[in-house]
Enzyme design. Structure first.
Site, PDB file in Angstrom:
ATOM      1  CE1 TYR A  49      -3.068  -2.991   0.358  1.00 53.71           C
ATOM      2  CE2 TYR A  49      -3.676  -2.229   2.542  1.00 53.71           C
ATOM      3  CZ  TYR A  49      -3.829  -3.120   1.499  1.00 53.71           C
ATOM      4  OH  TYR A  49      -4.749  -4.129   1.615  1.00 53.71           O
ATOM      5  CG  HIS A 106      -0.729  -8.469   0.680  1.00 57.36           C
ATOM      6  ND1 HIS A 106      -0.334  -7.184   0.449  1.00 57.36           N
ATOM      7  CD2 HIS A 106      -2.076  -8.467   0.479  1.00 57.36           C
ATOM      8  CE1 HIS A 106      -1.379  -6.424   0.123  1.00 57.36           C
ATOM      9  NE2 HIS A 106      -2.448  -7.187   0.130  1.00 57.36           N
TER      10      HIS A 106
END
Length: 274
Positions: A49, A106
C-alpha cells in the site's frame, strides 16, 4: 465503542477495522488520525500500500499507541525465511514502531511455494516480541491446513475477499472450526451496485440505517471483521455505528441470497502478487 472478540492467541480484536488502502501523504495521515478519533482501533495496511509511514505517523499523533492494533503484510517478493525477517524490520522502520501488532502474509503465491518459510519467520518474530499476532490473507483451506501441519501454529486471522456477492461460506466454516478470525477486505463489494440492491435497501429501511450500515452489520453477524475505508470523518462515524441494531436471521439470509461469486481476479490458487 467497537466491541471485540478474542483471537486464538488471546488478543482482543475489534469486530470492525479501518482500511487504509490508497491513503497516502498528509491527507492520508489526517484521514487515519480521524478514524482513530472516531473510535477505530484496528488499522489495516501493507507494504504494497506504500503508506506504512503515514500509518505510523497517525498512530503517534493519536497518543493512544497501546490501544491500537496496527496491521501490515509481507509482500510476495519478500517471501522466504530470511527475506521475511528483513521485510519485517523494514516495515517496523517505516512505521516507526517497535512492534507490528498483526502481521499477515499478503498473498500465498503458491508457485513460489515459500509461504510456510515466511510464516515460520513470522512465528519467530512473534517469539522475539517484534510481532503480536500472526496471520494470513487470501489463503485457502488447503493452504491453512498446510501451515498448521508444518508449523504447529494456527493463524489468528485470514483476511479474504468477502461481501454479499461472495460470502466464502465453506472457508468461514473452516475458520470457525479452527479458531481463525475471518477478516473481510472489500466488504462493500462494488459499492454503488451492491448498495442499490433492493433487498439491502429494504433491510436498511427496516432498521432506520443506511445500506452501508446494513451490509457492515451483516458482516459482523457472520462472524467476520470488515475493514471499510473512508477518508471522510462523517462516513467513518457512520460505518462504525453498526452495533446498536441486530439483523434478524431472515434478513441475514436475504442479504446472503445475493451470492454470485468473486468480483475481483483474486483466486489464491492462481492469482499472485509481488
Amino acid at each position: 465503542m467497537i466491541p471485540t472478540v478474542t483471537l486464538n492467541d488471546g488478543t482482543a480484536f475489534p469486530e470492525l477495522g479501518f482500511g487504509t488502502f490508497k491513503l497516502r501523504g498528509e491527507d492520508g495521515t489526517a484521514a487515519i488520525v480521524s478514524a482513530i478519533e472516531n473510535g477505530y482501533r484496528l488499522l489495516d495496511s501493507a507494504v504494497n500500500y506504500q503508506n506504512e509511514p503515514e500509518v505510523g505517523e497517525a498512530v503517534r499523533r493519536s497518543g493512544i499507541r497501546d490501544q491500537l492494533i496496527v496491521t501490515t503484510k509481507v509482500p510476495g517478493r519478500e517471501h522466504g525465511y530470511d527475506e521475511t525477517m528483513q521485510s519485517a524490520h523494514a516495515s517496523l522502520e517505516r512505521l516507526g514502531l517497535d512492534r507490528i501488532d498483526l502481521y499477515l502474509i499478503h498473498w500465498p503465491n503458491p508457485s513460489v511455494n515459500r509461504y510456510v518459510d515466511t510464516f515460520q519467520a513470522m512465528i519467530d518474530l512473534q517469539k522475539d516480541g517484534k510481532v503480536g499476532s500472526v496471520g494470513v490473507s487470501n489463503f485457502t483451506e488447503a493452504m491453512l491446513t498446510r501451515l498448521i501441519d508444518e508449523t504447529g501454529v494456527t493463524p489468528a486471522v485470514n483476511q479474504v475477499e468477502l461481501h454479499p456477492y461472495f460470502q466464502q461460506g465453506d472457508l468461514r466454516a473452516f475458520h470457525t472450526q479452527h479458531g481463525i478470525r475471518t477478516e473481510s477486505w472489500s466488504p462493500l463489494g462494488r459499492r454503488g451496485e451492491l448498495l442499490a440492491e433492493p433487498v439491502i435497501e429494504q433491510v436498511a429501511a427496516a432498521h432506520g440505517v443506511t445500506p452501508t450500515q446494513a451490509v457492515l452489520r451483516w458482516h459482523t453477524q457472520l462472524g467476520s471483521t470488515p475493514i471499510p475505508k473512508s477518508a471522510d470523518s462523517g462516513r467513518q462515524v457512520e460505518n462504525a455505528d453498526i452495533f446498536g441494531f441486530t439483523l434478524t436471521d431472515a434478513e441475514v439470509s436475504a442479504i446472503s441470497g445475493l451470492e454470485r461469486g468473486r468480483l475481483w481476479d483474486g483466486d489464491p490458487d492462481t492469482h499472485e502478487e509481488m
